[in-house]
Design an enzyme around this catalytic site. Structure first.
Site, PDB file in Angstrom:
ATOM      1  N   SER A  18      84.021  31.729  93.104  1.00 42.56           N
ATOM      2  CA  SER A  18      83.406  32.194  91.874  1.00 42.56           C
ATOM      3  C   SER A  18      84.372  33.079  91.092  1.00 42.56           C
ATOM      4  O   SER A  18      85.407  33.515  91.595  1.00 42.56           O
ATOM      5  CB  SER A  18      82.112  32.949  92.187  1.00 42.56           C
ATOM      6  OG  SER A  18      81.376  33.177  90.996  1.00 42.56           O
ATOM      7  N   VAL A  19      84.018  33.332  89.834  1.00 47.79           N
ATOM      8  CA  VAL A  19      84.856  34.160  88.973  1.00 47.79           C
ATOM      9  C   VAL A  19      84.916  35.590  89.519  1.00 47.79           C
ATOM     10  O   VAL A  19      83.946  36.109  90.080  1.00 47.79           O
ATOM     11  CB  VAL A  19      84.319  34.134  87.525  1.00 47.79           C
ATOM     12  CG1 VAL A  19      82.977  34.847  87.412  1.00 47.79           C
ATOM     13  CG2 VAL A  19      85.317  34.725  86.556  1.00 47.79           C
ATOM     14  N   GLY A  22      88.870  37.402  93.124  1.00 47.26           N
ATOM     15  CA  GLY A  22      90.187  37.913  93.487  1.00 47.26           C
ATOM     16  C   GLY A  22      91.199  36.866  93.876  1.00 47.26           C
ATOM     17  O   GLY A  22      92.133  37.152  94.642  1.00 47.26           O
ATOM     18  N   SER A  24      93.596  35.220  92.045  1.00 47.15           N
ATOM     19  CA  SER A  24      94.963  35.452  91.557  1.00 47.15           C
ATOM     20  C   SER A  24      95.620  36.611  92.293  1.00 47.15           C
ATOM     21  O   SER A  24      96.812  36.559  92.627  1.00 47.15           O
ATOM     22  CB  SER A  24      94.943  35.713  90.045  1.00 47.15           C
ATOM     23  OG  SER A  24      94.435  34.596  89.342  1.00 47.15           O
ATOM     24  N   LYS A 145      88.105  41.618  99.059  1.00 50.46           N
ATOM     25  CA  LYS A 145      87.695  42.956  98.613  1.00 50.46           C
ATOM     26  C   LYS A 145      86.935  43.699  99.713  1.00 50.46           C
ATOM     27  O   LYS A 145      86.014  44.476  99.443  1.00 50.46           O
ATOM     28  CB  LYS A 145      86.865  42.868  97.327  1.00 50.46           C
ATOM     29  CG  LYS A 145      87.593  42.128  96.200  1.00 50.46           C
ATOM     30  CD  LYS A 145      86.841  42.160  94.881  1.00 50.46           C
ATOM     31  CE  LYS A 145      87.590  41.360  93.826  1.00 50.46           C
ATOM     32  NZ  LYS A 145      86.924  41.377  92.514  1.00 50.46           N
ATOM     33  N   MET A 146      87.342  43.436 100.959  1.00 48.00           N
ATOM     34  CA  MET A 146      86.702  44.131 102.083  1.00 48.00           C
ATOM     35  C   MET A 146      86.928  45.639 102.019  1.00 48.00           C
ATOM     36  O   MET A 146      86.120  46.423 102.533  1.00 48.00           O
ATOM     37  CB  MET A 146      87.230  43.571 103.403  1.00 48.00           C
ATOM     38  CG  MET A 146      86.701  42.191 103.780  1.00 48.00           C
ATOM     39  SD  MET A 146      84.923  42.156 104.084  1.00 48.00           S
ATOM     40  CE  MET A 146      84.786  43.259 105.491  1.00 48.00           C
ATOM     41  N   GLY A 445      73.263   0.643  60.015  1.00 49.08           N
ATOM     42  CA  GLY A 445      72.945   1.598  58.951  1.00 49.08           C
ATOM     43  C   GLY A 445      71.613   2.255  59.233  1.00 49.08           C
ATOM     44  O   GLY A 445      70.896   1.901  60.177  1.00 49.08           O
ATOM     45  N   SER A 452      67.878  -5.451  57.320  1.00 51.97           N
ATOM     46  CA  SER A 452      67.077  -6.649  57.609  1.00 51.97           C
ATOM     47  C   SER A 452      66.939  -7.536  56.378  1.00 51.97           C
ATOM     48  O   SER A 452      66.982  -8.772  56.483  1.00 51.97           O
ATOM     49  CB  SER A 452      65.699  -6.237  58.132  1.00 51.97           C
ATOM     50  OG  SER A 452      65.803  -5.559  59.352  1.00 51.97           O
ATOM     51  N   SER A 519      71.848   0.952  65.459  1.00 49.87           N
ATOM     52  CA  SER A 519      73.019   1.199  66.339  1.00 49.87           C
ATOM     53  C   SER A 519      73.806   2.420  65.865  1.00 49.87           C
ATOM     54  O   SER A 519      74.910   2.282  65.353  1.00 49.87           O
ATOM     55  CB  SER A 519      73.915  -0.037  66.424  1.00 49.87           C
ATOM     56  OG  SER A 519      74.118  -0.644  65.176  1.00 49.87           O
TER      57      SER A 519
END
Length: 622
Positions: A18-19, A22, A24, A145-146, A445, A452, A519
């Site tokens: 998740s963001v 840590g 990086s 991050k312990m 169209g 038609s 269409s």
């Protein structure tokens, strides 16, 4: 490196989760402590207070540094005396899940990070599920991050138990769980002293000890990337060997054609080789003149590849716009690109519970199991057997954006049981009997634009000339062939597909087919064009401004739509995508229906669809 030095294998791994877990920082600290960061680069990592910010080693984009998140996949290379490593730092933000899947697609191992303060989150589970789907062979859970939870063993044990239960349900390889801190470096390269209760290996020790991947143990496979023809005396086929070993004289089979020959030469830069193995890029020549093209796959003749045009696959949807069943996308597998449709969604996966949910579509970051139908056979292996021959991407045919990534599970049985029947009488013979050439005139169209009316006039005049024409009208189609369909985007796509298939068969019979359908989507009109021979399809844009079409409102549909009685009504609550380059543009607020009909017939003559004289003259219609 001397010849006596043993060759170190390379391990590719990713960090995911998740963001703000840590990732990086962990990679930066791992590189630093492993001695892979030069001293001058270390100095550049210090912040205003003199502290080292290890995340700067991998957060290269300005936007990443400003937001404090990873957006792109950052690759870093380092080595130890035991092994070489390629590490991919993948983004944790849900918006960039597609980037994470890209990084995982080539990884041998995954380091899944969980913030000790937050525990296992939805994005942790989503990334882990993708790791499982992509066949990553080894998983390490790093509880990061312990230091911010005072190295609490209770916190660590609770997260480990939660993740291990999820991993078992998701079919992940049994993960190794390690408590770490990217800031202090504990248990990354050196053993930490803060967690006296932990006696397991460091992260680097685990990564160094993972068994190497033996690609040569599987049969020979090589996807052909190109045909090398420098002169009339040489024809070779280039590519990177996916797996196995190939030797001069080996018998090989070409998929999907099934043609066989023997290897005559194995050519590389600098000369010929007696043999080559997985990972090498080579040019192969054969003893026979055989037909091999880019996108074909070469395989050992005693272990040939399967080829099919219908599959069950797991699909990760990567586009903001929802996936639409029946819409035609480009499917790229290896070096081959073919048209493909998603014909059925078997289920969508709830990444939190692993529950299989019914679904009619897939949204951004959804994971589902689908059936796909391709425009032609492709050579493949199930993804769990061979990644490169079992993975594909889906590409939007208009924007060229990648909208999905998939893993082939198996070919559908009906793909092997249904074969095309050869028919001796062809479309040109049928058309010649009618004194004309086949055509599909597709009038598109808004409702009320005059489609038609114009189509009726064109059919009437062609019939008066003795031509063989047939009108497929959208309203009439929904009273019969498409009476089971509603007006959702997926239903509209299916309605157009059915109309197109009927029009194609009628054109095959030599008829001039007039199709009057709103269409509204360019992708489906392009699908229809691609189904027909290049010179047989004419797209006619019957163009009336919305205000004019609504003022006509012969059927009272716009009034109902404005009152909210009709959902998904084109022009009101659903978009209309006008043709970018129609074959004929009719502005019906500036011309009469008769003038428009004459313009269509003139366009048919210009396209040489009406060059032959009809076999008879039809008496005037009363």
């Amino acid at each position: 490196m001397t010849s006596s030095t043993p060759r170190r294998d390379t391990l590719r791994f990713i960090t995911c989760g998740s963001v703000d877990d840590g990732k990086s920082t962990l990679i930066g600290r791992l590189l630093h402590d492993a001695g892979a960061v030069p001293d001058d680069q270390v100095a550049a990592l210090r912040d205003a207070e003199g502290r080292l910010d290890f995340s700067l080693l991998v957060d290269g984009l300005l936007a990443e540094r400003e937001q404090g998140i990873t957006i792109d996949v950052a690759y870093r290379y380092f080595s130890t005396p035991r092994r070489q490593f390629i590490v991919a730092d993948t983004p944790g933000h849900e918006q960039y899940t597609r980037n994470m899947a890209t990084g995982a697609s080539t990884a041998d191992a995954a380091v899944v990070l969980v913030d000790a303060r937050k525990g296992v989150l939805t994005q942790t589970r989503r990334h882990s599920h993708i790791v499982s789907l992509l066949g990553v062979r080894h998983v390490v859970l790093a509880v990061t991050k312990m230091d911010m939870v005072a190295w609490s063993q209770d916190a660590f044990d609770a997260i480990a138990a939660d993740y291990l239960a999820f991993a078992e349900a998701a079919g992940l390889p049994a993960p190794t769980v390690i408590p770490v801190s990217g800031v202090t470096g504990d248990n990354l390269v050196r053993r930490g002293e803060a967690a006296e209760w932990y006696a397991g290996p460091t992260l680097l020790e685990v990564l160094e000890g993972l068994p190497p991947i033996a690609e040569t143990a599987r049969p020979f496979r090589m996807a052909v990337q190109g045909v090398n023809r420098p002169n009339l005396d040489f024809r070779g086929y280039t590519g990177r060997i996916n797996s196995g070993v190939v030797r001069v004289g080996d018998a090989v089979a070409v998929s999907p054609s099934g043609v066989r020959s023997h290897v005559e030469r194995i050519v590389v830069m600098g000369g010929d080789l007696p043999q080559a193995r997985a990972g090498q890029s080579v040019t192969l020549t054969f003893t026979d003149e055989i037909d091999v093209s880019r996108g074909d796959v070469l395989a050992a003749a005693d272990a040939p590849l399967e080829a099919a045009d219908q599959f069950e696959a797991t699909l990760i949807w990567m586009a903001e716009a929802e996936m639409v069943s029946g819409r035609v996308y480009d499917l790229k597998i290896g070096a081959r690109t073919v048209p493909a449709q998603i014909t059925d969604i078997r289920h969508r996966v709830n990444v939190n519970t692993q529950e299989k949910l019914a679904a009619r579509s897939l949204a951004l970051n959804d994971i589902g199991v689908c059936h796909l139908s391709l425009g032609q056979d492709v050579a493949f292996e199930p993804y769990e057997v061979e990644r490169e021959l079992g993975a594909f991407i889906l590409i939007d045919r208009l924007t060229r954006a990648t909208v999905g990534a998939g893993m082939i599970r198996f070919a559908l049985r009906r793909a092997h049981n249904i074969h095309r029947q050869a028919i001796k009488v062809d479309r040109n013979q049928r058309a010649a009997l009618k004194g004309q050439k086949a055509a599909v005139v597709w009038l598109t169209g808004l409702s009320g634009s005059g489609k038609s009316t114009i189509a009726n006039l064109v059919e009437e005049r062609l019939t008066a000339e003795g031509r063989h024409a047939y009108l497929i009208d959208g309203d009439n189609l929904r009273h019969g062939l498409s009476r089971d369909l509603g007006f959702t985007e997926a239903d509209r796509v299916e309605n157009i597909r059915r109309a197109a298939e009927v029009a194609r068969m009628m054109a095959d019979a030599g008829l001039i087919v007039l199709v009057s359908l709103i269409s509204p989507f360019r992708a489906e009109r392009q699908m229809v064009r691609d189904m027909m021979p290049d010179d047989e399809f004419l797209e006619v844009f019957v163009d009336a401004p919305l205000a004019v079409a609504e003022a006509r409102d012969v059927k009272g549909l716009y009034a109902k739509a404005r009152r909210g009685e009709i959902a998904n009504f084109t022009g009101v609550s659903s978009p209309y995508e006008p043709p970018a380059e129609p074959d004929l543009h009719l502005r019906t607020n500036q011309m009469s229906p008769d003038e428009a009909a004459e313009a269509v017939i003139a366009r048919l003559r210009a396209a040489r669809r009406l060059t032959a004289s009809p076999p008879f003259e039809q008496p005037p219609l009363t």
